[in-house]
Design an enzyme around this catalytic site. Structure first.
Site, PDB file in Angstrom:
ATOM      1  CB  CYS A  77      -7.898  -9.373   0.958  1.00  0.00           C
ATOM      2  SG  CYS A  77      -6.999  -9.181  -0.615  1.00  0.00           S
ATOM      3  CB  THR A 128       6.566 -18.327 -19.488  1.00  0.00           C
ATOM      4  OG1 THR A 128       6.872 -19.712 -19.641  1.00  0.00           O
ATOM      5  CG2 THR A 128       6.632 -17.365 -20.430  1.00  0.00           C
ATOM      6  CD  GLN A 173      -3.111  -0.748   0.014  1.00  0.00           C
ATOM      7  OE1 GLN A 173      -3.151   0.215  -0.543  1.00  0.00           O
ATOM      8  NE2 GLN A 173      -3.825  -1.652  -0.295  1.00  0.00           N
ATOM      9  N   GLY A 218       1.221  -4.711  -8.278  1.00  0.00           N
ATOM     10  CA  GLY A 218       0.917  -3.691  -9.333  1.00  0.00           C
ATOM     11  C   GLY A 218      -0.346  -2.767  -9.152  1.00  0.00           C
ATOM     12  CG  HIS A 219      -4.317  -4.892  -7.755  1.00  0.00           C
ATOM     13  ND1 HIS A 219      -5.401  -4.746  -7.319  1.00  0.00           N
ATOM     14  CD2 HIS A 219      -3.313  -5.775  -6.962  1.00  0.00           C
ATOM     15  CE1 HIS A 219      -5.330  -5.490  -6.248  1.00  0.00           C
ATOM     16  NE2 HIS A 219      -4.173  -6.258  -6.017  1.00  0.00           N
TER      17      HIS A 219
END
Lengths: 392, 392
Positions: free
Chosen positions: B324, B236, B178, B199-200
């Site tokens: 969450c 990957t 955060q 990232g989000h």
């Protein structure tokens, strides 16, 4: 320069239809599906739809599908869940030709109090089933056998193996990363407890995978955090990629027949021409039971890396072995397990086709690769020595 | 209907500039960065650039940045790497207000032979540093303290804590999910061994995160597979999202000053108006040390869920506590740790703003929320009882 991409077992292009499904989440539709407000909450419906699409591809129930960040995570989750769910058992069985996501994890666990049996394959890459069945013990905690080999495309008899394991009540996982979407999979027939899927092998983006977890199978989470994925995987859902994977599996089902027929035909045409036009070209692996789009060919007495570099100059993108093991100078562990001689294993090239490949592309390879091989062999002392010996 | 999104601690919209950076990978630029051919290999340069961008945001060296699939994976990796790297030590220290990615993992480990100390906070959500320092033992394997609380925005004195831990040579991790991109972070000053980024939360897509791993810190991989991420994480690379995260961190650095000034100003305006217009509205958490965009307000004697539902009708997207942990009927563990009374904790709402929020949006909330609260209180027996008691 023209690019002929025949490295689809390494990764695939994102289908246009998949991108279209993903784009809204990068624009207005960015809510968190766990949120109370409908701006976020509505998005859980999209995840539900994707779960149904993925389930449909393998004839599973949607509640049996968990989304992950990639095939490697699916594989790691399956193995670790199995061993954490039965902590008294210390014997793992897998094969000598697994992807690094299984192979390296099992080798790692071998240093942690586990004993791992790596089941051998024959010179066509076929699994030694008697060996597998004979090494099962009361201590066996998991058997993990890949569905299709990433380097040769060889398909293992997963349905048969799964039935034996189900009868013996042994936890069975299959890494179906290269098989899912390319050959029919029906988890009502294949009694695996868990099955791994990756998005970027079937025209979904990188960074998304799924794990089938059969109802009734004990599960121990790998990523621990929030309540997402029914309490089975913490972390905010990768909504765009989940929706993309859903669409990609739907497309895979639609294209399965075409892929089997058309892609096999292209692969066979490439294979036949190369074997015809290049001396000492050997096809590695069982041609009877193979993925439609994969061929692995050894051009004896020259280095695969040199071939790749010269193909690269021509815009032909293929690989020697797995992208996940590239950078290593050792020949592929898969070909070594098959007993392919060093001189051939070093010169092996994998061509892996998808439904986006065309006959023109295959012809481009057929026209351009044989002279490359000839040129390299002219520079190879091994090849010249071999020719002299053959004449003598 | 108008949508006013003030739930940016749950997730954020992808920045237009980030989407533009990502799109090529969903179109022609789809190679596998591990491939030998330049079609794939060139892409490793793009990953290198993104690694430099993320490193720059926290003044790290690029080789100290590992990409992960999310903040939860970063957190899980840090904790598990620390305990696997020092298997003889069995004491974990964290706080009572961590995100579930830390809290639930530590609770899980407590059932696996580990002892976890959860350091308390005071009624403003400030960490009890004496308690923390006094519970350090020779058996302490890791101290993990979040940088900024996701529910209240309260900032912990991470630089100070990190120095103490560095002096005592105790492994220190901070969940900066955060904080990163919202407040300045300099790992040359903050001596954490590891630091988690998502990232989000900063206008990159969902499904990508990063972990700072200080040079010289022992590391044990979480995802085991191929050689990716310098052998530290198999799988990957999620190239599009990695490039997106790189761009998002670059934008965060550019906007940091604006975010601190403008976003704080909007937050303060919202907060002041709500406290002025709504009786018994209490701001939770230390107002002196807080994220710029976050405010957590308790509207006593009514249910947060009811407030959210009525705000939802108005198109206002906020949350009660963490996304969450939503779905739980228990009041937030963060507010309980702060000793917020049940009657207030149940009615708490988190507003979290980003640089995309406007003064008009804030005014819309200021105009529309107080009547909602009044209406709900008119229906609340607790509120009425309280009013009668106050008059008596």
């Amino acid at each position: 320069m023209k690019t002929v991409y025949v490295d689809n077992n390494a990764t695939t292009q994102v289908a246009q239809e998949v991108l279209e499904v993903m784009l809204p989440y990068f624009k207005g539709r960015y809510g968190n599906p766990s949120s109370m407000h409908s701006f976020g909450g509505n998005i859980s419906r999209d995840i539900k739809k994707a779960r149904e699409q993925v389930a449909a591809m393998i004839n599973a129930s949607p509640s049996e599908i968990m989304f992950t960040s990639c095939g490697t995570e699916s594989d790691n989750t399956a193995i670790l869940s199995a061993i954490h769910s039965a902590p008294d058992k210390k014997h793992i069985i897998t094969t000598r030709v697994e992807h690094p996501a299984i192979k390296n994890l099992c080798e790692h666990l071998s240093g942690q109090g586990y004993r791992t049996t790596f089941v051998p394959v024959d010179n066509k890459g076929r699994l030694d089933l008697d060996f597998l069945y004979n090494c099962l013990t009361d201590d066996t905690v998991i058997v993990s056998v890949m569905w299709a080999n990433n380097e040769t495309g060889v398909l293992f008899p997963i349905e048969e193996i799964s039935r034996v394991m189900a009868e013996k009540k042994i936890f069975f996982h299959t890494d179906a990363v290269q098989a899912a979407g390319k050959v029919p999979i029906d988890v009502q027939k294949v009694r695996a407890n868990m099955l791994s899927i990756s998005g970027h092998k079937i025209h979904a983006p990188k960074g998304i995978g799924a794990l089938f977890i059969r109802k009734g199978t004990r599960f121990s989470p790998f990523l621990i955090g929030g309540h997402q994925e029914n309490g089975r995987r913490g972390g905010t859902e990768n909504v765009a990629s989940i929706a993309g994977l859903g669409k990609a599996t739907e497309l895979a089902v639609q294209h399965l027949e075409e892929e089997t027929v058309e892609v096999s035909r292209l692969r066979d045409r490439l294979e036949a021409a190369l074997v015809r036009d290049v001396p000492s070209a050997i096809i590695n692996g069982d041609r009877e039971n193979r993925l439609p789009g994969t061929t692995n060919i050894s051009f004896e007495y020259i280095e695969g890396e040199a071939i790749l570099l010269m193909m690269n100059e021509l815009g032909i993108c293929a690989s020697s072995g797995s992208a996940c093991t590239s950078g290593s100078l050792e020949p592929s562990h898969v070909l070594r397990a098959m007993g392919v001689p060093y001189t051939a294993a070093h010169g092996s090239i994998r061509f892996s086709l998808s439904r986006y490949n065309t006959a023109e592309e295959v012809d481009y390879i057929i026209d351009n690769l044989p002279p490359v091989i000839a040129r390299l062999r002219n520079m190879s002392p091994f090849w010249k020595g071999q020719q002299v010996a053959a004449k003598a």
